[in-house]
Scaffold this motif. Structure first.
Motif, short mmCIF file in Angstrom:
data_model
loop_
_atom_site.label_atom_id
_atom_site.label_comp_id
_atom_site.label_asym_id
_atom_site.label_seq_id
_atom_site.Cartn_x
_atom_site.Cartn_y
_atom_site.Cartn_z
N ILE A 27 0.85 -1.18 0.00
CA ILE A 27 0.00 0.00 0.00
C ILE A 27 0.89 1.24 0.00
O ILE A 27 1.79 1.38 0.82
N THR A 28 0.67 2.13 -0.94
CA THR A 28 1.45 3.36 -1.09
C THR A 28 0.52 4.56 -0.82
O THR A 28 -0.70 4.39 -0.69
N PRO A 29 1.07 5.78 -0.75
CA PRO A 29 0.20 6.96 -0.59
C PRO A 29 -0.83 7.10 -1.70
O PRO A 29 -1.86 7.76 -1.52
N ASP A 30 -0.60 6.49 -2.85
CA ASP A 30 -1.54 6.55 -3.97
C ASP A 30 -2.41 5.31 -4.08
O ASP A 30 -3.07 5.10 -5.11
N ARG A 46 -2.50 -2.21 -13.20
CA ARG A 46 -3.88 -1.88 -12.87
C ARG A 46 -3.98 -1.30 -11.46
O ARG A 46 -3.10 -1.53 -10.63
N ASN A 47 -5.06 -0.58 -11.24
CA ASN A 47 -5.41 -0.19 -9.88
C ASN A 47 -5.74 -1.46 -9.12
O ASN A 47 -6.61 -2.23 -9.52
N GLY A 48 -5.05 -1.70 -7.99
CA GLY A 48 -5.22 -2.95 -7.28
C GLY A 48 -6.58 -3.12 -6.63
O GLY A 48 -7.03 -4.25 -6.39
N ASP A 70 8.35 -2.61 -7.39
CA ASP A 70 9.12 -2.33 -6.18
C ASP A 70 8.16 -1.84 -5.09
O ASP A 70 6.97 -1.60 -5.35
N LYS A 71 8.66 -1.70 -3.86
CA LYS A 71 7.76 -1.44 -2.74
C LYS A 71 7.10 -0.07 -2.80
O LYS A 71 6.09 0.17 -2.14
N PRO A 280 -2.61 -6.47 -0.62
CA PRO A 280 -1.80 -6.24 0.58
C PRO A 280 -2.60 -6.04 1.86
O PRO A 280 -2.10 -6.29 2.95
N GLY A 281 -3.88 -5.62 1.74
CA GLY A 281 -4.70 -5.47 2.94
C GLY A 281 -5.58 -6.67 3.22
O GLY A 281 -6.24 -6.73 4.26
#
Length: 349
Positions: A27-30, A46-48, A70-71, A280-281
């Motif tokens: 999970i990133t700020p975006d 794609r948008n996850g 990458d992370k 990731p969530g």
């Protein structure tokens, strides 16, 4: 009462050939993102969460077997049958570099610190590329005993995990020495190997079996027989209380981690399922198939019982199982110490 849930997935079209690998970013700020590899030679981003198409990476001339982000979700890497691994700008889609190989490349993985790219394939050689010096020759690790199928980093980039297409087992390499220091034995070749988000578990699929290993002490925590030959499996990252598996029968099944009982069966694909991965969530999971589609399935809200047994990491039962294995291995090591002292072809498809 039947506890199995029927879920309508988000169906992601775009690939014209089988989808053979999926990878979620953290999970990133975006938000978080999903990249897919396909035999049509064009990885897609794609948008996850929604599955919406963001872009296509164009440049490979053969099937793409593996992909990763990458992370920070700023760069993508892909491994292809055109004898190359490529590095891409995930924001613009531009090709940043092409790492040439002598044979088909089957796997690639960014190091946790994002400074290195690991590749492997038919050549039976593991290569580590320095992404700060793109033109520098790679470090070549001792030859793999077989053609490399999957790769992953663990232990803060101190250990490499690899599996082979033509033999069983999961091999663990010491990055400092470049040598194998442990092999996790399996009867069949391992087609999927995933390191859990918290670094505690290794999830593998081999033949009709899904196994969970302690990633620090390497003992077998759980092993479950599946209803069919499975190609891929993924552990739920937040609570560790369920896992998904997909394979030859075209269905994506959900299982209870503690008992191995099937709690869900998702039908919709029109070909074998080659890859499954949890977001990731843990709120959804994606599957890629021979039919060329990606399907994103929602896990739904936790039941009251699941919430009662869950914490901020894997459930206590999972921790207890791993701790018990670790204690057994530690005891064994103590006793052991005492004893010692007294195709050039691009994919034809």
């Amino acid at each position: 009462m039947d506890k199995k849930k029927v879920v309508a997935p988000l169906v992601c079209h775009g690939h014209s050939r089988p989808v053979v690998d999926l990878f979620y970013s953290p999970i990133t700020p975006d938000g978080f993102f999903l990249v897919s590899a396909s035999k049509d030679s064009t990885p897609m981003l794609r948008n996850g969460e929604t599955g919406d198409w963001i872009g296509t990476f164009q440049g490979h001339k053969g099937a793409v077997w593996s992909c990763c982000l990458d992370k920070h979700a700023l760069r993508t890497a892909s491994a292809s049958a055109d004898f190359s691994a490529k590095l891409w700008d995930a924001l613009t889609g531009d090709e940043l570099h092409s790492f040439e190989h002598k044979h088909i490349v089957r796997a690639c993985a960014f190091s946790e610190d994002t400074q290195l790219l690991l590749t492997g394939g038919i050549e039976k050689v593991l290569r580590i590329f320095d992404l700060n010096r793109l033109d520098a020759p790679p470090r070549e690790v001792e030859n793999s005993p077989g053609s490399v199928r999957t790769l992953a980093w663990l232990h803060s980039d101190q250990t490499i995990l690899s599996t082979c297409t033509d033999m069983g087992g999961v091999r663990l390499w010491d990055v400092r020495t470049g040598k194998i220091f442990r092999t996790l034995e399996t009867k069949s070749s391992v087609t999927s190997a995933e390191v859990s988000q918290d670094g505690r578990y290794i999830t593998t699929a081999d033949g009709s079996t899904v196994k969970f290993w302690d990633a620090n002490h390497f003992g077998l925590v759980k092993s479950y027989n599946m209803p069919c030959i499975v190609e891929s499996a993924s552990l739920e990252p937040t609570y560790g209380n369920k896992f998904v598996a997909g394979g030859e029968d075209m269905w994506v099944r959900v299982f209870d981690f503690h008992t191995g009982a099937e709690v869900g069966c998702n039908k919709g694909h029109h070909g074998p399922v080659h890859c499954v991965r949890f977001s990731p969530g843990g709120e959804s999971y994606a599957s890629g198939s021979e039919d060329g589609t990606i399907r994103i399935w929602q896990t739904g809200p936790l039941t009251h019982n699941e919430q009662d047994t869950s914490s901020n990491g894997p459930t206590q039962n999972a921790k207890d199982a791993a701790d018990e294995v670790a204690q057994q291995i530690d005891n064994f090591h103590i006793a052991e110490e005492k004893n010692e002292r007294g195709e050039k072809a691009i994919d034809a498809e």
